[in-house]
Write an enzyme that holds these catalytic residues in place. Structure first.
Site, PDB file in Angstrom:
ATOM      1  CE  LYS A  13      37.706  48.310  44.386  1.00 56.59           C
ATOM      2  NZ  LYS A  13      38.178  46.910  44.512  1.00 56.59           N
ATOM      3  NE  ARG A  87      40.703  49.450  50.065  1.00 56.85           N
ATOM      4  CZ  ARG A  87      40.970  49.472  48.760  1.00 56.85           C
ATOM      5  NH1 ARG A  87      40.789  50.559  48.063  1.00 56.85           N
ATOM      6  NH2 ARG A  87      41.407  48.403  48.160  1.00 56.85           N
ATOM      7  NE  ARG A 126      45.232  43.925  39.270  1.00 57.91           N
ATOM      8  CZ  ARG A 126      44.524  44.362  40.301  1.00 57.91           C
ATOM      9  NH1 ARG A 126      43.461  45.108  40.100  1.00 57.91           N
ATOM     10  NH2 ARG A 126      44.881  44.061  41.525  1.00 57.91           N
ATOM     11  NE  ARG A 160      47.664  46.786  42.257  1.00 60.13           N
ATOM     12  CZ  ARG A 160      46.415  46.968  42.666  1.00 60.13           C
ATOM     13  NH1 ARG A 160      45.524  47.492  41.841  1.00 60.13           N
ATOM     14  NH2 ARG A 160      46.050  46.652  43.884  1.00 60.13           N
ATOM     15  NE  ARG A 171      45.211  43.985  47.235  1.00 58.47           N
ATOM     16  CZ  ARG A 171      45.462  43.585  45.980  1.00 58.47           C
ATOM     17  NH1 ARG A 171      46.475  42.788  45.724  1.00 58.47           N
ATOM     18  NH2 ARG A 171      44.701  43.997  44.998  1.00 58.47           N
TER      19      ARG A 171
HETATM   20  P1  AP5 Z   1      40.243  45.408  38.332  1.00 57.12           P
HETATM   21  O1  AP5 Z   1      39.251  46.201  37.563  1.00 57.12           O
HETATM   22  O2  AP5 Z   1      41.665  45.850  38.326  1.00 57.12           O
HETATM   23  O3  AP5 Z   1      39.721  45.180  39.837  1.00 57.12           O
HETATM   24  P2  AP5 Z   1      39.650  46.187  41.060  1.00 57.12           P
HETATM   25  O4  AP5 Z   1      38.378  45.939  41.780  1.00 57.12           O
HETATM   26  O5  AP5 Z   1      39.918  47.587  40.615  1.00 57.12           O
HETATM   27  O6  AP5 Z   1      40.824  45.573  41.914  1.00 57.12           O
HETATM   28  P3  AP5 Z   1      42.026  46.229  42.735  1.00 57.12           P
HETATM   29  O7  AP5 Z   1      42.961  45.096  43.085  1.00 57.12           O
HETATM   30  O8  AP5 Z   1      42.626  47.390  42.004  1.00 57.12           O
HETATM   31  O9  AP5 Z   1      41.311  46.691  43.987  1.00 57.12           O
HETATM   32  P4  AP5 Z   1      41.953  46.955  45.314  1.00 57.12           P
HETATM   33  O10 AP5 Z   1      40.779  47.542  45.978  1.00 57.12           O
HETATM   34  O11 AP5 Z   1      42.594  45.835  46.015  1.00 57.12           O
HETATM   35  O12 AP5 Z   1      43.213  47.845  44.952  1.00 57.12           O
HETATM   36  P5  AP5 Z   1      43.491  49.390  45.076  1.00 57.12           P
HETATM   37  O13 AP5 Z   1      44.378  49.764  43.985  1.00 57.12           O
HETATM   38  O14 AP5 Z   1      42.229  50.145  45.271  1.00 57.12           O
HETATM   39  O15 AP5 Z   1      40.134  43.893  37.801  1.00 57.12           O
HETATM   40  C1  AP5 Z   1      41.013  42.881  38.294  1.00 57.12           C
HETATM   41  C2  AP5 Z   1      41.355  41.905  37.148  1.00 57.12           C
HETATM   42  O16 AP5 Z   1      40.178  41.203  36.760  1.00 57.12           O
HETATM   43  C3  AP5 Z   1      41.859  42.586  35.862  1.00 57.12           C
HETATM   44  O17 AP5 Z   1      42.843  41.798  35.292  1.00 57.12           O
HETATM   45  C4  AP5 Z   1      40.619  42.666  34.944  1.00 57.12           C
HETATM   46  O18 AP5 Z   1      40.969  42.623  33.573  1.00 57.12           O
HETATM   47  C5  AP5 Z   1      39.836  41.425  35.389  1.00 57.12           C
HETATM   48  N1  AP5 Z   1      38.393  41.627  35.343  1.00 57.12           N
HETATM   49  C6  AP5 Z   1      37.709  42.743  35.726  1.00 57.12           C
HETATM   50  N2  AP5 Z   1      36.373  42.542  35.575  1.00 57.12           N
HETATM   51  C7  AP5 Z   1      36.233  41.264  35.103  1.00 57.12           C
HETATM   52  C8  AP5 Z   1      35.084  40.489  34.758  1.00 57.12           C
HETATM   53  N3  AP5 Z   1      33.843  40.968  34.868  1.00 57.12           N
HETATM   54  N4  AP5 Z   1      35.292  39.226  34.303  1.00 57.12           N
HETATM   55  C9  AP5 Z   1      36.545  38.715  34.188  1.00 57.12           C
HETATM   56  N5  AP5 Z   1      37.694  39.437  34.496  1.00 57.12           N
HETATM   57  C10 AP5 Z   1      37.513  40.691  34.961  1.00 57.12           C
HETATM   58  O19 AP5 Z   1      44.268  49.444  46.476  1.00 57.12           O
HETATM   59  C11 AP5 Z   1      45.566  48.917  46.619  1.00 57.12           C
HETATM   60  C12 AP5 Z   1      46.077  49.195  48.041  1.00 57.12           C
HETATM   61  O20 AP5 Z   1      46.126  50.622  48.279  1.00 57.12           O
HETATM   62  C13 AP5 Z   1      45.207  48.656  49.179  1.00 57.12           C
HETATM   63  O21 AP5 Z   1      45.504  47.297  49.472  1.00 57.12           O
HETATM   64  C14 AP5 Z   1      45.596  49.606  50.329  1.00 57.12           C
HETATM   65  O22 AP5 Z   1      46.855  49.274  50.870  1.00 57.12           O
HETATM   66  C15 AP5 Z   1      45.736  50.941  49.623  1.00 57.12           C
HETATM   67  N6  AP5 Z   1      44.471  51.709  49.576  1.00 57.12           N
HETATM   68  C16 AP5 Z   1      43.762  52.029  48.449  1.00 57.12           C
HETATM   69  N7  AP5 Z   1      42.664  52.750  48.776  1.00 57.12           N
HETATM   70  C17 AP5 Z   1      42.677  52.870  50.124  1.00 57.12           C
HETATM   71  C18 AP5 Z   1      41.792  53.469  51.057  1.00 57.12           C
HETATM   72  N8  AP5 Z   1      40.652  54.093  50.643  1.00 57.12           N
HETATM   73  N9  AP5 Z   1      42.099  53.409  52.377  1.00 57.12           N
HETATM   74  C19 AP5 Z   1      43.236  52.804  52.806  1.00 57.12           C
HETATM   75  N10 AP5 Z   1      44.117  52.199  51.983  1.00 57.12           N
HETATM   76  C20 AP5 Z   1      43.841  52.232  50.651  1.00 57.12           C
END
Ligand code: AP5
Length: 215
Positions: A13, A87, A126, A160, A171
């Site tokens: 994402k 979410r 990552r 991270r 997660r």
């Molecule tokens: P990346 O693009 O970083 O993936 P992502 O989907 O953004 O993954 P996240 O881990 O950031 O999502 P998340 O939803 O768990 O975390 P968030 O920060 O939102 O890609 C991942 C890796 O893969 C990278 O190394 C990239 O280079 C590689 N890659 C990407 N695309 C690729 C491809 N096509 N092919 C190969 N490699 C690829 O949330 C973190 C925490 O915050 C949550 O656990 C929760 O505690 C809290 N939180 C956040 N939002 C909320 C909410 N709305 N409500 C409640 N709690 C929340």
């Protein structure tokens, strides 16, 4: 144009959101980034957020909706990308109400489909730039020069705290229990589209582009 990128942790994402920011001048609203910023603050809320995120659980709807509400004031330029929000069903309802109040619409919800094994490999490899937020991967997207961000030249590359096997399992559990019902929710609203998130990054970007060009 306002869109949601929906998918499990590591689906790509953030990677795709950054491409859209660069190519279309859209604004990325990542609740994960907002919460990581909040947890750095020396406040009771910051400490609570840090504990919840380290466990891989979801932060309360109230906190997250409040963060998004603050960002939805004023002109939103070339459109908004909701990355990691909503979410839960409560967050999805709140987003609908906030957009309606602004007189804005939700144009597309793009599901990024990736299988669980690929997610583990992606999250464990990552790293990100602490200065500009560029996202890299040890194998699939390394920096051109080891230890130096391709985008801004910073040496502040970091991993991270929640990118470990135990937290990732939690997660994923939270995703399947609380977030995956949103697929049915948006399908019924008529704005759900899927892309193959397992393809290479430029191929996924081309699929996302096609969705947006057809709106
Ligand atoms: P990346 O693009 O970083 O993936 P992502 O989907 O953004 O993954 P996240 O881990 O950031 O999502 P998340 O939803 O768990 O975390 P968030 O920060 O939102 O890609 C991942 C890796 O893969 C990278 O190394 C990239 O280079 C590689 N890659 C990407 N695309 C690729 C491809 N096509 N092919 C190969 N490699 C690829 O949330 C973190 C925490 O915050 C949550 O656990 C929760 O505690 C809290 N939180 C956040 N939002 C909320 C909410 N709305 N409500 C409640 N709690 C929340």
């Amino acid at each position: 144009m306002n869109i949601i990128l929906l998918g499990p942790p590591g689906a790509g994402k953030g990677t795709q959101a950054k491409i859209l920011v660069e190519e279309r001048g859209m604004i990325q609203l990542s609740t994960g980034d907002m919460l990581r910023e909040a947890k750095e603050s020396d406040t009771e809320m910051g400490r609570r957020v840090a504990e919840v995120m380290a466990r891989g659980e979801l932060v309360t709807d109230e906190i997250v909706i409040g963060l998004i509400e603050e960002k939805l004031t004023g002109d939103n330029g070339g459109g908004l990308i909701f990355d990691g929000f909503p979410r839960t069903l409560a967050q999805a309802d709140a987003l609908g109400e906030l957009l309606e109040k602004k007189g804005a619409a939700l144009d597309a919800v793009i599901e990024m489909r990736v299988d669980d094994e690929a997610l583990v490999a992606r999250v464990s490899g990552r790293f990100t730039c602490g200065n500009c937020g560029a996202v890299y991967h040890d194998e699939t997207r390394p920096t051109k020069v080891a230890g130096v961000c391709d985008v801004c030249g910073s040496h502040d590359l970091k991993r991270r705290a929640d990118d470990n096997a135990e937290s990732l399992k939690q997660r994923l559990m939270e995703y399947y229990k609380k977030t995956s019902p949103l697929l049915g929710y948006y399908y019924c609203k008529g704005n759900l589209t899927g892309v193959d998130g397992l393809s290479d990054i430029p191929v996924v970007a081309a699929q996302v582009k096609e969705v947006l060009d057809n709106l």
